[in-house]
Design an enzyme around this catalytic site. Structure first.
Site, mmCIF file in Angstrom:
data_model
loop_
_atom_site.group_PDB
_atom_site.id
_atom_site.type_symbol
_atom_site.label_atom_id
_atom_site.label_comp_id
_atom_site.label_asym_id
_atom_site.label_seq_id
_atom_site.Cartn_x
_atom_site.Cartn_y
_atom_site.Cartn_z
ATOM 1 N N LYS A 116 1.012 -1.180 -0.031
ATOM 2 C CA LYS A 116 0.173 0.074 0.038
ATOM 3 C C LYS A 116 0.962 1.375 0.024
ATOM 4 C CE LYS A 116 -4.037 1.985 2.580
ATOM 5 N NZ LYS A 116 -4.807 1.754 3.756
ATOM 6 N N HIS A 118 -0.167 4.480 0.224
ATOM 7 C CA HIS A 118 -0.890 5.668 1.037
ATOM 8 C C HIS A 118 -1.373 5.290 2.746
ATOM 9 C CE1 HIS A 118 -4.227 3.400 -1.025
ATOM 10 N NE2 HIS A 118 -4.860 3.836 0.280
#
Length: 236
Positions: A116, A118
């Site tokens: 991921k 963010h």
């Protein structure tokens, strides 16, 4: 081995797998192109009662192992994406139910297939792995590739892999590089044990299944499994 030789929790798990059609008998082509007389699909443990049966079996296997002469001590259960995620979470919950004094604060984690980029970011969801002893929980070991990837991810996060727990050990040898199935070969599980020096536990083995279903399924199904075991049983 007879059905009476199995611990009760293994008998219960085996019966749940048969009733839920997770364990089937017949003729099934595997990735190896071998024709297996049985097939186990842990992805079908999707009802509440079936999930409870498999998490109980995982938890009791862990508890049984913890009282052995060489117990596995761990801080985190790690479920490799995707099938391992619900297995780890449900097993943590069941361990806390069965032995709250020991496992009341046990943790779980799992990985993302893609990191991921963010929010909190990273590859791991759940408890941080750094400096922690980690037990991997998953459905089966086929070629061992997925387990090697999980071990690499855990180590890259600073975790210490102390073992692997799967639902089924097929006790089946890897295909010979030259295609000669008569040659003695190790299993994928045996290779992982040797390569990493860690225990690999299973709720059930093929021997357990053959012994546990005698008298409960067709004699022909048992005979075909015995023949398959004789032909493909691993050397480890």
């Amino acid at each position: 081995m007879s059905p009476s030789d199995l611990p009760q929790f293994k008998k219960d798990f085996l019966q749940a797998a048969i009733n839920g059609k997770i364990l089937k008998f017949g003729s099934f082509e595997l990735k190896s192109k071998r024709i297996s007389p049985y097939f186990f699909n842990a992805g079908l443990f999707y009802t509440a009662s079936l999930l409870r049966s498999i998490s109980t079996a995982y938890a009791k296997t862990i508890i049984e192992a913890s009282t052995s002469s060489n117990p596995i001590e761990f801080d985190i259960l790690f479920g490799p994406a995707y099938k391992g995620i619900p297995l780890a979470a449900a097993t943590v919950d069941k361990l806390a139910d069965l032995q709250p004094e020991k496992y009341g604060d046990i943790c779980y984690s799992f990985d993302r297939k893609e990191a991921k980029d963010h929010g909190e970011g990273g590859n791991i969801v759940g408890a941080p792995l750094k400096g922690k002893r980690v037990l991997i929980v998953d459905d089966v070991v086929t070629a061992g590739t997925a387990k090697r990837e999980a071990i690499a991810k855990i180590r890259s996060e600073g975790g210490i892999v102390v073992g692997i727990l799967v639902a089924l050990d097929r006790q089946e040898k890897l295909p010979s590089p030259d295609g000669d199935d008569s040659k003695a070969m190790p299993s994928a599980i045996g290779e992982i044990r040797k390569e990493y020096g860690i225990p690999v536990l299973a709720i059930l083995t093929l021997d357990d299944i053959i012994g546990g279903v005698k008298g409960a399924v067709a004699e022909e199904d048992v005979k075909r499994m015995e023949e398959y075991r004789a032909k493909y049983k691993a050397s480890d």
